[in-house]
Design a protein around this motif. Structure first.
Motif, PDB file in Angstrom:
ATOM      1  N   UNK A 279       0.830  -1.204   0.000  1.00  0.00           N
ATOM      2  CA  UNK A 279       0.000   0.000   0.000  1.00  0.00           C
ATOM      3  C   UNK A 279       0.864   1.253   0.000  1.00  0.00           C
ATOM      4  N   UNK A 280       0.357   2.296  -0.645  1.00  0.00           N
ATOM      5  CA  UNK A 280       1.026   3.594  -0.605  1.00  0.00           C
ATOM      6  C   UNK A 280       0.929   4.198   0.789  1.00  0.00           C
ATOM      7  N   UNK A 281      -0.205   3.999   1.445  1.00  0.00           N
ATOM      8  CA  UNK A 281      -0.420   4.502   2.806  1.00  0.00           C
ATOM      9  C   UNK A 281      -1.298   3.486   3.532  1.00  0.00           C
ATOM     10  N   UNK A 282      -1.313   3.490   4.856  1.00  0.00           N
ATOM     11  CA  UNK A 282      -2.090   2.494   5.598  1.00  0.00           C
ATOM     12  C   UNK A 282      -3.571   2.518   5.234  1.00  0.00           C
ATOM     13  N   UNK A 283      -4.141   1.326   5.084  1.00  0.00           N
ATOM     14  CA  UNK A 283      -5.574   1.152   4.809  1.00  0.00           C
ATOM     15  C   UNK A 283      -5.979   1.679   3.436  1.00  0.00           C
ATOM     16  N   UNK A 284      -5.017   1.791   2.535  1.00  0.00           N
ATOM     17  CA  UNK A 284      -5.365   2.178   1.164  1.00  0.00           C
ATOM     18  C   UNK A 284      -6.281   1.112   0.558  1.00  0.00           C
ATOM     19  N   UNK A 285      -7.297   1.553  -0.160  1.00  0.00           N
ATOM     20  CA  UNK A 285      -8.234   0.629  -0.794  1.00  0.00           C
ATOM     21  C   UNK A 285      -7.532  -0.080  -1.952  1.00  0.00           C
ATOM     22  N   UNK A 286      -7.565  -1.400  -1.926  1.00  0.00           N
ATOM     23  CA  UNK A 286      -6.912  -2.192  -2.975  1.00  0.00           C
ATOM     24  C   UNK A 286      -7.796  -2.284  -4.212  1.00  0.00           C
ATOM     25  N   UNK A 287      -7.145  -2.234  -5.371  1.00  0.00           N
ATOM     26  CA  UNK A 287      -7.828  -2.496  -6.640  1.00  0.00           C
ATOM     27  C   UNK A 287      -6.803  -3.079  -7.597  1.00  0.00           C
ATOM     28  N   UNK A 288      -7.209  -4.057  -8.391  1.00  0.00           N
ATOM     29  CA  UNK A 288      -6.273  -4.733  -9.288  1.00  0.00           C
ATOM     30  C   UNK A 288      -5.645  -3.784 -10.299  1.00  0.00           C
ATOM     31  N   UNK A 289      -6.322  -2.682 -10.606  1.00  0.00           N
ATOM     32  CA  UNK A 289      -5.766  -1.719 -11.557  1.00  0.00           C
ATOM     33  C   UNK A 289      -4.505  -1.044 -11.019  1.00  0.00           C
ATOM     34  N   UNK A 290      -4.243  -1.182  -9.705  1.00  0.00           N
ATOM     35  CA  UNK A 290      -3.026  -0.614  -9.131  1.00  0.00           C
ATOM     36  C   UNK A 290      -1.841  -1.568  -9.238  1.00  0.00           C
ATOM     37  N   UNK A 291      -2.087  -2.801  -9.638  1.00  0.00           N
ATOM     38  CA  UNK A 291      -1.028  -3.781  -9.826  1.00  0.00           C
ATOM     39  C   UNK A 291      -0.294  -3.519 -11.145  1.00  0.00           C
ATOM     40  N   UNK A 292       0.855  -4.163 -11.310  1.00  0.00           N
ATOM     41  CA  UNK A 292       1.636  -4.051 -12.543  1.00  0.00           C
ATOM     42  C   UNK A 292       1.458  -5.328 -13.370  1.00  0.00           C
ATOM     43  N   UNK A 293       1.466  -5.165 -14.688  1.00  0.00           N
ATOM     44  CA  UNK A 293       1.232  -6.273 -15.609  1.00  0.00           C
ATOM     45  C   UNK A 293       2.274  -6.245 -16.725  1.00  0.00           C
ATOM     46  N   UNK A 294       2.515  -7.403 -17.313  1.00  0.00           N
ATOM     47  CA  UNK A 294       3.392  -7.509 -18.470  1.00  0.00           C
ATOM     48  C   UNK A 294       2.601  -7.301 -19.749  1.00  0.00           C
ATOM     49  N   UNK A 295       3.219  -6.651 -20.719  1.00  0.00           N
ATOM     50  CA  UNK A 295       2.613  -6.452 -22.031  1.00  0.00           C
ATOM     51  C   UNK A 295       3.075  -7.595 -22.952  1.00  0.00           C
ATOM     52  N   UNK A 296       2.201  -8.579 -23.138  1.00  0.00           N
ATOM     53  CA  UNK A 296       2.559  -9.784 -23.889  1.00  0.00           C
ATOM     54  C   UNK A 296       1.706  -9.952 -25.149  1.00  0.00           C
ATOM     55  N   UNK A 297       1.087  -8.879 -25.616  1.00  0.00           N
ATOM     56  CA  UNK A 297       0.132  -8.980 -26.717  1.00  0.00           C
ATOM     57  C   UNK A 297       0.740  -9.610 -27.964  1.00  0.00           C
ATOM     58  N   UNK A 298       1.915  -9.151 -28.378  1.00  0.00           N
ATOM     59  CA  UNK A 298       2.530  -9.675 -29.613  1.00  0.00           C
ATOM     60  C   UNK A 298       2.841 -11.161 -29.471  1.00  0.00           C
ATOM     61  N   UNK A 299       3.361 -11.549 -28.328  1.00  0.00           N
ATOM     62  CA  UNK A 299       3.725 -12.949 -28.125  1.00  0.00           C
ATOM     63  C   UNK A 299       2.481 -13.834 -28.038  1.00  0.00           C
ATOM     64  N   UNK A 300       1.433 -13.332 -27.416  1.00  0.00           N
ATOM     65  CA  UNK A 300       0.190 -14.109 -27.308  1.00  0.00           C
ATOM     66  C   UNK A 300      -0.429 -14.311 -28.684  1.00  0.00           C
ATOM     67  N   UNK A 301      -0.379 -13.275 -29.528  1.00  0.00           N
ATOM     68  CA  UNK A 301      -0.902 -13.399 -30.893  1.00  0.00           C
ATOM     69  C   UNK A 301      -0.170 -14.501 -31.648  1.00  0.00           C
ATOM     70  N   UNK A 302       1.130 -14.562 -31.506  1.00  0.00           N
ATOM     71  CA  UNK A 302       1.909 -15.605 -32.167  1.00  0.00           C
ATOM     72  C   UNK A 302       1.588 -16.974 -31.570  1.00  0.00           C
ATOM     73  N   UNK A 303       1.469 -17.041 -30.262  1.00  0.00           N
ATOM     74  CA  UNK A 303       1.242 -18.324 -29.593  1.00  0.00           C
ATOM     75  C   UNK A 303      -0.111 -18.927 -29.930  1.00  0.00           C
ATOM     76  N   UNK A 304      -1.060 -18.100 -30.338  1.00  0.00           N
ATOM     77  CA  UNK A 304      -2.396 -18.590 -30.676  1.00  0.00           C
ATOM     78  C   UNK A 304      -2.417 -19.340 -32.007  1.00  0.00           C
ATOM     79  N   UNK A 305      -1.350 -19.221 -32.762  1.00  0.00           N
ATOM     80  CA  UNK A 305      -1.241 -19.887 -34.067  1.00  0.00           C
ATOM     81  C   UNK A 305      -0.231 -21.024 -33.945  1.00  0.00           C
ATOM     82  N   UNK A 306      -0.683 -22.259 -34.115  1.00  0.00           N
ATOM     83  CA  UNK A 306       0.221 -23.405 -33.984  1.00  0.00           C
ATOM     84  C   UNK A 306       1.417 -23.309 -34.920  1.00  0.00           C
TER      85      UNK A 306
END
Length: 603
Positions: free
Chosen positions: A516-543
């Protein structure tokens, strides 16, 4: 008779030109990138003007060589950065990077985090006066710099310097995130500057003064049994400048011809004399000497100042016969300058720094010739300047031993990737982002530290996470080689690394150690960090593109160095996952690549 030269661009690490008709090979590139290459034929019989037979137009850039270079010169790069860098010379890329100023000051960013926390606490009806910054806020800011900053060479060198000029939040600095941020800012700002300036700024930073206890270091008072603290005097010599033994230019230890033993660089008397130098320093905003605790927030980010009435008077006998004069009146700053110059001009400093920076950036066991070449640049950058760190870094990264493929078959070439660097590479390679666009990367790295025993400015002692001359028992020790990173590699951390990989890759929102940034901060998944894997996922969807997808990950993460059997095993495993689960395919491929020895040993 025409001599025909065929250009072959290897998919591994090198580019070569090989004559067809039994001539000696002509090397056009060994890990570098070249443009406007023209090869002309000529006749030794007729002396006719040569015919242009081929040119560099249409030659594929050596992407694997570029990825390998960026793994040494940064925390790693995404596909687009690898491609863009491959279209310029590595020398030009280094010059471009060194011309970039630091992206922002971490100290200022931490202040911004503080204000955001206070504003949020006010908004939710909390009590702002109860909020305090902690070490996690430094790590939020450090992660932001790692993810967003374009000056990727500067940050890589700053982290390397932080493992040489060590301060640590553990155990006593964790309550001072601004101090940690300011210390790292200082390393960023001086990454390509002069070693002499860096040594002085490190020595006068309040973080170092607190950590190695020369802040408020008193002069001798025999009546009260008070003597100068010798801690910093010892460590500035042993760990920051000259080491324990006299060195030749190639890093080998000098031997006393009379005793056959190594020659020590200093003794207890030298430590005591340097301790007298480092007396009289206190907080930068203090009005008198001896105030124990910080006076204000400025105390933590302002260089320490000298109080002459608390500085040891008299001569100080330093290294190689140099004597600091008995100044009257006492002038502590002049004594300090003399001491820094005495260390700076010691012949050990060049090879000492060469070995440590090469180890952090390129390989654990540089050859004596490699060390000697880099030391020469430290001693004189070509303009008569000694201690030019920028020139030294460039020499390290462009040296033939860093760029050539000739060392691939040496089992002791390369280095084990540090655990935290593996995570940083993953985050940068796939452009980690926060969905809410806040620019706050809530990563306190606590789990990473607990399980992998690393996070920036958090080593267990001033000796860093591992010793530069650490030798694991077995073939490395028997060969007389070193493998520093293996000092924090054991059964526990090896199993923990698999668990952390699973955490970073299996669950979409566990890339960072969320706090948390400060005590009792409201959690939301949008505050998490994510990997950008769009290009690799597009390739992986094709055998039909799975093989290409794994090869792309091999390029990005391992500079194309996965062995064929490793690569095929990963491909076969990935293909067992249904194409409908393309995201899982990519994450499994990344897990297997990053857990493979081919990846873990960076060559």
């Amino acid at each position: 008779m025409k001599t025909i030269i065929r250009i072959i661009v290897f998919s591994s690490l090198c580019m070569m030109a090989i004559p067809v008709m039994g001539q000696e090979p002509i090397i056009l590139g060994s890990g570098g990138n070249y443009s406007n290459i023209n090869v002309n034929s000529s006749s030794s019989e007729s002396g006719e003007v040569g015919e242009n037979t081929i040119n560099g137009n249409g030659m594929l850039p050596n992407l694997n060589a570029t990825s390998r270079f960026l793994a040494q010169a940064s925390f790693g790069a995404d596909y687009e950065t690898i491609l863009a860098t491959s279209e310029m010379s590595f020398s030009d890329w280094i010059d471009q990077q060194m011309a970039m100023p630091p992206s922002f000051k971490m100290k200022d960013d931490i202040d911004m985090l503080y204000q955001m926390a206070i504003d949020s606490i006010n908004f939710y009806g909390g009590i702002p006066s109860e909020f305090e910054l902690g070490d996690k806020h430094f790590y939020f800011s450090w992660t932001k710099y790692m993810i967003e900053s374009p000056d990727i060479l500067r940050n890589r060198v700053a982290l390397a310097l932080s493992e040489i000029f060590v301060i640590s939040e553990d155990p006593d600095l964790d309550d001072y995130p601004r101090l940690l941020g300011d210390y790292y800012d200082m390393l960023l700002e001086n990454a390509f500057g002069n070693y002499r300036d860096l040594l002085e700024k490190v020595s006068l930073h309040p973080g170092m003064g607190l950590y190695l206890t020369h802040l408020n270091n008193p002069k001798t008072d025999i009546d009260n049994n008070v003597f100068p603290d010798e801690n910093y005097a010892r460590e500035i010599m042993q760990l920051f400048s000259i080491g324990l033994y006299e060195l030749n230019q190639d890093g080998s230890r000098k031997i006393d011809p009379n005793t056959g033993t190594y020659i020590e660089t200093y003794d207890e008397t030298d430590i005591a004399e340097f301790a007298r130098i480092f007396t009289g320093l206190s907080w930068g905003d203090a009005i008198f000497f001896g105030i124990r605790n910080p006076i204000s927030e400025e105390s933590l980010t302002t260089p320490m100042v000298m109080f002459n009435d608390a500085h040891e008077p008299g001569e100080k006998h330093l290294l190689n016969g140099f004597v600091v004069p008995n100044r009257n009146p006492v002038n502590g700053n002049a004594d300090l300058a003399d001491a820094f110059d005495n260390l700076f001009n010691h012949p050990n400093v060049g090879p000492f720094m060469a070995i440590r920076l090469i180890q952090r950036l390129v390989k654990s066991n540089p050859s004596p010739d490699y060390i000697s070449r880099v030391t020469s640049v430290f001693n004189d950058d070509g303009t008569g300047t000694r201690g030019n760190l920028g020139a030294m870094i460039k020499a390290i990264l462009l040296d033939e031993e860093a760029r050539s493929c000739n060392f691939d078959d040496d089992p002791y070439s390369g280095k084990l990737r540090e655990p935290m660097l593996r995570h940083f590479q993953l985050s940068r390679a796939f452009n980690a982002y926060v969905r809410n666009g806040s620019g706050i990367y809530r990563d306190d790295m606590n789990i990473t530290k607990d399980l992998l025993e690393q996070r920036p400015l958090s080593s267990p002692s001033v000796f860093n996470f591992f010793l530069p001359d650490y030798q694991p028992i077995g073939s490395v020790e028997q060969a007389g080689k070193v493998a520093p990173e293996f000092q924090i590699t054991d059964s526990r951390t090896s199993i923990a690394y698999g668990s952390m990989l699973n955490r970073w890759l299996k669950d979409d929102d566990d890339l960072f150690d969320y706090a948390d940034l400060f005590p009792d901060e409201v959690y939301h998944r949008d505050k998490e960090a994510y990997l950008e894997l769009t290009d690799e996922i597009t390739m992986a969807a094709d055998d039909n593109l799975v093989d290409d997808m794994v090869e792309r990950l091999n390029l990005i993460m391992a500079a194309g160095q996965l062995k064929e059997n490793t690569l095929q095993t990963i491909i076969n495993t990935v293909k067992q996952v249904p194409a409908e689960q393309a995201d899982v395919r990519v994450r499994i491929a990344l897990f297997l690549i990053m857990y493979s020895p081919d990846y873990l040993i960076q060559r």
